[in-house]
Structure formats: structure tokens, C-alpha cells
Design an enzyme around this catalytic site. Sequence first.
Site, PDB file in Angstrom:
ATOM      1  CG  ASP A  91       5.745 -13.156  26.309  1.00 49.83           C
ATOM      2  OD1 ASP A  91       6.469 -14.158  26.188  1.00 49.83           O
ATOM      3  OD2 ASP A  91       5.329 -12.745  27.409  1.00 49.83           O
ATOM      4  CB  ILE A  92       7.189 -17.150  21.715  1.00 51.04           C
ATOM      5  CG1 ILE A  92       7.251 -16.278  20.465  1.00 51.04           C
ATOM      6  CG2 ILE A  92       6.829 -18.582  21.335  1.00 51.04           C
ATOM      7  CD1 ILE A  92       8.310 -16.707  19.459  1.00 51.04           C
ATOM      8  N   GLY A  93       4.993 -17.869  24.419  1.00 52.48           N
ATOM      9  CA  GLY A  93       4.863 -18.592  25.677  1.00 52.48           C
ATOM     10  C   GLY A  93       4.632 -17.609  26.806  1.00 52.48           C
ATOM     11  CD1 TRP A  99      -2.283 -17.662  34.509  1.00 52.60           C
ATOM     12  CD2 TRP A  99      -0.146 -18.247  34.837  1.00 52.60           C
ATOM     13  NE1 TRP A  99      -2.267 -18.990  34.869  1.00 52.60           N
ATOM     14  CE2 TRP A  99      -0.965 -19.383  35.091  1.00 52.60           C
ATOM     15  CE3 TRP A  99       1.238 -18.379  34.991  1.00 52.60           C
ATOM     16  CZ2 TRP A  99      -0.447 -20.610  35.470  1.00 52.60           C
ATOM     17  CZ3 TRP A  99       1.752 -19.609  35.369  1.00 52.60           C
ATOM     18  CH2 TRP A  99       0.917 -20.704  35.611  1.00 52.60           C
ATOM     19  CB  CYS A 139      13.025 -29.178  39.578  1.00 46.61           C
ATOM     20  SG  CYS A 139      12.050 -30.103  38.358  1.00 46.61           S
TER      21      CYS A 139
END
Length: 394
Positions: free
Chosen positions: A180-182, A185, A361
Site C-alpha cells: 500500500d503506497i501512501g 492511517w 474542492c
Amino acid sequence: MGSNEATLPSRQPSPRSDAQPPKIIEELLAHADVRINGSRPWDIQVRDARLYRRVLTQWSLGLGEAYMDGDWDCEQLDELFHRLTRTDIESRAVGTAKLRLALETLRHSLLNLQSQGRAFEVGEKHYDAGNDVFERMLDSRMIYSCAYWERAADLEQAQLDKLEMICRKLQLQPGETLLDIGCGWGGLARFAAERFGVRVVGVTVSKEQLALGQQRCAGLPVELKLLDYRDLQGQFDKIVSVGMFEHVGPKNYEVYFDTVRRLLKPGGLFLLHTIGIDVTSPRTDPWIDRYIFPNGKLPSAVEIARAVEGRFLVEDWHNFGPDYDRTLMAWHANFERAWPQLKDRYPQRFQRMFRYYLLCCAGFFRSRQGQLWQVVLAGRERRETYRSVRFSAV
């Protein structure tokens, strides 16, 4: 106090808030059907006329900082930004503001703003702002990325469905290894380990995320590390990256996909979950860059496709960008509801900054400039036919 807090500028004598706005600003806003001191909820209410100078000299940076300083208000910021964004108001910049945007473009073209030496800046600036803010704003798993609302009635279920869909798209099997890249939490890592029986390695550039993520994943076959993706070693059956690619930057796209290719076992699958933009942009928004996501850069479909070509095959490309509007509005509602418990630790300027961030956003995604893509990639050696996964409304 959160590390996002900037020093409040000293207030100098300024024109009265009822001063006549410059005609150029009125004309720019008219294209979006927005008025100064109008009666509609998306109209701008001016509290200090120095707002006009700040916008004409600094454009979006000046507009955002003026809001943080209380120079103007708006009942529905999300709808204001929906209207501004859908009319491509950035292309209408004039005078000094236009020059500043040109300089931003030059900065992005000349510098590698996402170099390995800068990799941890976004963690320190944004993700380390305070776990208490994110715990109250997000769902119970603390998933800080777009939820999937096809069959969900609330944020909790929408994020659960998103995690389930990701794991099914990756065709996770018990005993497999998942990178899991990034990892944030650790919400996805924990979910995949518990529900699909996989062993997970996750990396983040945030010390605060790491500390809380390790607590949340205790007792599971999950290892979380403080590490830049370029330093990863080993091989994995499946790889996922959710909401991290926005920090990679165009100058590093080839390195990023080469790294994933090196780490992915033959026949494996990689799922990239990322915000995108409808048309390639040479820069990022200056206010977002300074106060929220330093050195970030949204990719376009063309940029991703160009970097993927010759490295992976595209097995699936799924766009559900409008769901980010709803996700951001849910986060905003949670943030405002929790503010009474947060205000003793964070100043009001932080509240106005975070509100501005979430709602501008939301308007960006509502205008459809903002996209949200899940792209499933595989190497040419993979022989199986890939069947796309979607959840239907019940």
C-alpha cells in the site's frame, strides 16, 4: 496548534468594505453569475475592500488568504467555486495576477517540486496537522480519499464500499502480499488484512499517520513504515496506491511506474486511485500549494497514459469524480460539527482555512474539472482476462 497555521498579517488601514469594487472584478464574476454583496447564497460578501487589491495582484492565493483573514464571506462557498471553476475563471486572470500565474508555471516546469528531498514536506505540512482533526472529520476507518456512493446513504458505508471494491478489483486472495503506497492511517491495510487474509506492507511520509496507523493495525499481519516510495524493496503479489499519486509530480511519473513495475510480481495487479484533472495543467493552484498540499500536482488522463505506455496494460479505468463532491461535503459537515471540540487547540484562521479547502474542492469536483480515477494495471505477461468490478445500487 496545527502546523498549517500561518502568521496572521498585520492589518493596515484599508478602504471601507462598502467601497465600489473594480469593474474588472465585477465583469470577471459576472461570467460565473456571481455578484459582490448580492443576495444569493453564492454571492461574495465583502468585509474589507483590500480584498480587491489582493485578488488583482495575487489571484487565487490572494482570494484564499483574504478569506482566511476575514476580508470576505460567502454562505455557500462550494457553490461559489462550482460557478467560478465551471467558467474557467483562471484563464481570465489579468495584470499582476496573470504574471504571478506565469511565474508559477515556470516554477513547475524548471523545478522537480516532488524530488526525493522534498518527499516529506506534505506530510509535515498537512497530514501532521493533527490526528484529532482527521479523526473527527473522516469515517471510523479514517479513509482520507474519495468514497464510493453508488449504494451508500452515509460516509461510513460509502468508504466501506470503496475499500471492498478496491480489494475485489485487485482480486486479493488469502496469503497474498499487498503493498500500500501512501497508506495513510492504515485503514485500507487493516481492512484488507482482516477481510481478505492478506499480508500488507504500507508506507507513508507522515509521522503522525504512521504512529496512529501502527496502533490501529496492531495484532494484524500489517507492517507500516515511514518511507518514500522510491526506497521500497521486495516484491508483492498486488500493489495499491490511494490518494498518493497527486504528490508524485510529472517529472517523476516514469520513475514512479518503473518502481511499481519492479516491485510487482509477474502476473500481479496494481490499482491506482487518484484525483485527476480534465485538461493537462502546467501548475497547481497557488493557495492549495501553500496551505494544503505543498508540491502537489494533479495528473491528466494523457499524462498517466503516456507514463504507463510500455510499462503496463490498462485493464480497467473507472471514473467516479462526482462522488468526491459528496465526500467533501460530508467531511465539511463533520468538521464544522466537531469544531467546538477543536477550537481550543486551533485558532479561527485554521478553521477558515480548512473550511475554504474542503468547500472549494467540492466546487472543483462539482464543475467536473476534477476527476477521480481508479485505474487497474498489469504487465503484458499476465494471461488471464480481467473482468471489471462495479457495485450497483441496491
